[in-house]
Design a protein around this motif. Structure first.
Motif, PDB file in Angstrom:
ATOM      1  N   ALA A 114       0.820  -1.070   0.022  1.00  0.00           N
ATOM      2  CA  ALA A 114       0.063  -0.020   0.022  1.00  0.00           C
ATOM      3  C   ALA A 114       0.934   1.344  -0.104  1.00  0.00           C
ATOM      4  O   ALA A 114       2.084   1.189   0.471  1.00  0.00           O
ATOM      5  CB  ALA A 114      -0.947   0.112   1.441  1.00  0.00           C
ATOM      6  N   ASP A 115       0.260   2.214  -0.513  1.00  0.00           N
ATOM      7  CA  ASP A 115       1.056   3.666  -0.507  1.00  0.00           C
ATOM      8  C   ASP A 115       1.218   4.234   0.990  1.00  0.00           C
ATOM      9  O   ASP A 115      -0.115   4.239   1.506  1.00  0.00           O
ATOM     10  CB  ASP A 115       0.038   4.510  -1.242  1.00  0.00           C
ATOM     11  CG  ASP A 115       0.865   5.919  -1.373  1.00  0.00           C
ATOM     12  OD1 ASP A 115       1.933   6.199  -0.611  1.00  0.00           O
ATOM     13  OD2 ASP A 115       0.345   6.776  -2.374  1.00  0.00           O
ATOM     14  N   PRO A 116       2.366   4.339   1.734  1.00  0.00           N
ATOM     15  CA  PRO A 116       2.304   4.581   2.855  1.00  0.00           C
ATOM     16  C   PRO A 116       1.775   6.062   3.154  1.00  0.00           C
ATOM     17  O   PRO A 116       1.540   6.496   4.360  1.00  0.00           O
ATOM     18  CB  PRO A 116       3.933   4.522   3.001  1.00  0.00           C
ATOM     19  CG  PRO A 116       4.517   4.927   1.655  1.00  0.00           C
ATOM     20  CD  PRO A 116       3.558   4.320   0.679  1.00  0.00           C
ATOM     21  N   ASP A 117       1.384   6.892   2.057  1.00  0.00           N
ATOM     22  CA  ASP A 117       0.909   8.144   2.289  1.00  0.00           C
ATOM     23  C   ASP A 117      -0.740   7.871   2.660  1.00  0.00           C
ATOM     24  O   ASP A 117      -1.496   9.053   3.220  1.00  0.00           O
ATOM     25  CB  ASP A 117       1.104   9.108   1.109  1.00  0.00           C
ATOM     26  CG  ASP A 117       2.455   9.789   1.225  1.00  0.00           C
ATOM     27  OD1 ASP A 117       3.231   9.770   2.165  1.00  0.00           O
ATOM     28  OD2 ASP A 117       3.017  10.043  -0.008  1.00  0.00           O
ATOM     29  N   ASP A 118      -1.017   6.826   2.335  1.00  0.00           N
ATOM     30  CA  ASP A 118      -2.650   6.551   2.437  1.00  0.00           C
ATOM     31  C   ASP A 118      -3.054   5.753   3.744  1.00  0.00           C
ATOM     32  O   ASP A 118      -4.209   5.284   3.827  1.00  0.00           O
ATOM     33  CB  ASP A 118      -3.147   5.880   1.270  1.00  0.00           C
ATOM     34  CG  ASP A 118      -3.000   6.685   0.055  1.00  0.00           C
ATOM     35  OD1 ASP A 118      -3.151   7.973   0.026  1.00  0.00           O
ATOM     36  OD2 ASP A 118      -2.915   6.242  -1.038  1.00  0.00           O
ATOM     37  N   VAL A 119      -2.051   5.280   4.513  1.00  0.00           N
ATOM     38  CA  VAL A 119      -2.469   4.858   5.583  1.00  0.00           C
ATOM     39  C   VAL A 119      -3.126   5.649   6.689  1.00  0.00           C
ATOM     40  O   VAL A 119      -2.471   6.489   7.180  1.00  0.00           O
ATOM     41  CB  VAL A 119      -1.155   4.034   6.211  1.00  0.00           C
ATOM     42  CG1 VAL A 119      -1.431   3.467   7.584  1.00  0.00           C
ATOM     43  CG2 VAL A 119      -0.392   3.233   5.260  1.00  0.00           C
ATOM     44  N   PRO A 120      -4.322   5.107   6.962  1.00  0.00           N
ATOM     45  CA  PRO A 120      -5.189   6.217   7.878  1.00  0.00           C
ATOM     46  C   PRO A 120      -4.817   6.062   9.647  1.00  0.00           C
ATOM     47  O   PRO A 120      -4.114   4.837   9.961  1.00  0.00           O
ATOM     48  CB  PRO A 120      -6.308   5.617   7.771  1.00  0.00           C
ATOM     49  CG  PRO A 120      -6.363   4.204   7.410  1.00  0.00           C
ATOM     50  CD  PRO A 120      -5.093   4.249   6.607  1.00  0.00           C
ATOM     51  N   ALA A 121      -4.709   6.696  10.373  1.00  0.00           N
ATOM     52  CA  ALA A 121      -4.673   6.658  11.869  1.00  0.00           C
ATOM     53  C   ALA A 121      -5.941   5.837  12.491  1.00  0.00           C
ATOM     54  O   ALA A 121      -6.935   5.791  12.047  1.00  0.00           O
ATOM     55  CB  ALA A 121      -4.793   7.752  12.483  1.00  0.00           C
ATOM     56  N   GLY A 181      -0.755   5.487  19.583  1.00  0.00           N
ATOM     57  CA  GLY A 181      -1.630   4.523  19.508  1.00  0.00           C
ATOM     58  C   GLY A 181      -2.239   3.979  18.459  1.00  0.00           C
ATOM     59  O   GLY A 181      -3.117   2.980  18.299  1.00  0.00           O
ATOM     60  N   GLY A 182      -1.606   4.487  17.282  1.00  0.00           N
ATOM     61  CA  GLY A 182      -2.062   3.999  15.847  1.00  0.00           C
ATOM     62  C   GLY A 182      -1.186   5.164  15.078  1.00  0.00           C
ATOM     63  O   GLY A 182      -0.760   6.015  15.279  1.00  0.00           O
ATOM     64  N   LEU A 183      -0.559   4.111  14.058  1.00  0.00           N
ATOM     65  CA  LEU A 183       0.058   4.895  12.880  1.00  0.00           C
ATOM     66  C   LEU A 183      -0.791   5.909  11.982  1.00  0.00           C
ATOM     67  O   LEU A 183      -1.487   5.305  11.172  1.00  0.00           O
ATOM     68  CB  LEU A 183       0.739   3.900  12.110  1.00  0.00           C
ATOM     69  CG  LEU A 183       2.188   4.436  11.285  1.00  0.00           C
ATOM     70  CD1 LEU A 183       3.201   4.715  12.268  1.00  0.00           C
ATOM     71  CD2 LEU A 183       2.820   3.254  10.503  1.00  0.00           C
ATOM     72  N   GLY A 184      -0.146   7.216  12.027  1.00  0.00           N
ATOM     73  CA  GLY A 184      -1.101   7.957  11.306  1.00  0.00           C
ATOM     74  C   GLY A 184      -0.454   8.020   9.622  1.00  0.00           C
ATOM     75  O   GLY A 184       0.711   7.293   9.329  1.00  0.00           O
ATOM     76  N   SER A 185      -0.607   8.808   8.996  1.00  0.00           N
ATOM     77  CA  SER A 185      -0.150   9.059   7.560  1.00  0.00           C
ATOM     78  C   SER A 185       1.187   9.913   7.591  1.00  0.00           C
ATOM     79  O   SER A 185       1.339  10.739   8.522  1.00  0.00           O
ATOM     80  CB  SER A 185      -0.966   9.731   6.701  1.00  0.00           C
ATOM     81  OG  SER A 185      -2.189   9.177   6.484  1.00  0.00           O
ATOM     82  N   SER A 186       2.154   9.529   6.666  1.00  0.00           N
ATOM     83  CA  SER A 186       3.504  10.182   6.564  1.00  0.00           C
ATOM     84  C   SER A 186       3.172  11.523   5.839  1.00  0.00           C
ATOM     85  O   SER A 186       2.451  11.615   4.839  1.00  0.00           O
ATOM     86  CB  SER A 186       4.520   9.301   5.976  1.00  0.00           C
ATOM     87  OG  SER A 186       5.662   9.976   5.746  1.00  0.00           O
TER      88      SER A 186
END
Length: 274
Positions: A114-121, A181-186
């Motif tokens: 997946a595109d790392p910029d699109d990873v939601p928190a 507590g969750g990984l947000g977008s870069s």
């Protein structure tokens, strides 16, 4: 006395470190600048020193005394109005709980392609990252969202972490994230020395390092600790990852130690009273 000469509070130093962490995550500071400025913020004695550390950063809030609180006002409500407000409050609570449940149910877990910029928190509760449970949860979230727990560098505070993650297929680049507590977008990318290999957090038993972190105050001769954090990276010297564990208090007394993931001490730089 001018504001710049006023003595800095621990809350001011913490606020400045938060600004520096955000600037690092946004790509305004590289890893070396972030480490140097964070160390200077922990040692700062005046508000002016803290201002100087963030003055050149975009949209950086300035540490200083908080605004005065407005006087407390007592409102008398008629019983009918109070009942109506109570009903509305309960309804809103139900809606919020429902939305939170739906958000957590619908959170997308991106795979390694997946595109790392699109990873939601993810919508999750707070976590103590200075505990084994918090470390395991961070590792699990990284594996779920990125496909691995590889990091170029991690800064571990009790309530959040700042991460430099590898960019797949590009060993000379990294991306910065903030984990709460969750990984947000870069929202930033930076160059990385390809001679410095990533660290696999999943391969590390966190207990020795967390034990050193819990007792760092005694190890570095700092009493009444108010700030402690851990940084971990591999500097490419061939000896593997090394952690730096810092402690400071509101009296500008600070020290740190460095150690390997197995808990073996590399060096200690204690606070020494002048």
């Amino acid at each position: 006395m001018s504001t710049s000469r006023k003595r800095a509070r621990d809350a001011d130093r913490t606020a400045t470190c938060d600004v520096l962490d955000a600037a690092f995550a946004e790509g305004q500071l590289d890893g070396v600048e972030h480490r140097e400025r964070t160390a200077a913020a922990i040692r700062a004695r005046t508000v002016g020193e803290l201002h100087d550390l963030v003055e050149d950063l975009q949209a950086a809030p300035r540490p200083g005394p908080p605004p005065p609180m407005p006087p407390e006002r007592v409102h008398r409500r008629r019983p009918g109005r109070l009942l109506a407000l109570l009903v509305v409050g309960v309804s809103l609570a139900v809606v919020v709980v429902g939305l939170s449940w739906q958000s957590e149910r619908g959170a997308v877990r991106a795979g390694p392609s997946a595109d790392p910029d699109d990873v939601p928190a993810r919508v999750v509760g707070p976590v103590n990252l200075h505990s084994e449970e918090g470390w395991r949860r961070l590792v699990g979230d990284l594996q779920d969202s990125q496909g691995s727990a590889l990091v170029h560098r991690v800064l571990l505070y009790p309530g959040y972490a700042v991460l430099e993650l590898p960019v797949p297929g590009e060993p000379a680049r990294s991306r910065s994230y903030t984990y709460r507590g969750g990984l947000g977008s870069s929202n930033s990318a930076s160059s990385h020395d390809p001679q410095e290999p990533p660290v696999d957090l999943a391969a590390i038993d966190p207990r020795p390092l967390l034990a050193l972190l819990a007792g760092v105050d005694r190890s570095v001769n700092v009493r009444d600790v108010t700030t402690r954090y851990l940084s971990l990276e591999d500097d490419g010297d061939g000896d593997g990852p090394v952690a730096a564990i810092h402690a400071s208090n509101e009296f500008n007394e600070s020290g740190y130690l460095s150690a390997r993931p197995d808990g073996s001490i590399v060096g200690v730089w204690p606070y020494e009273p002048g």
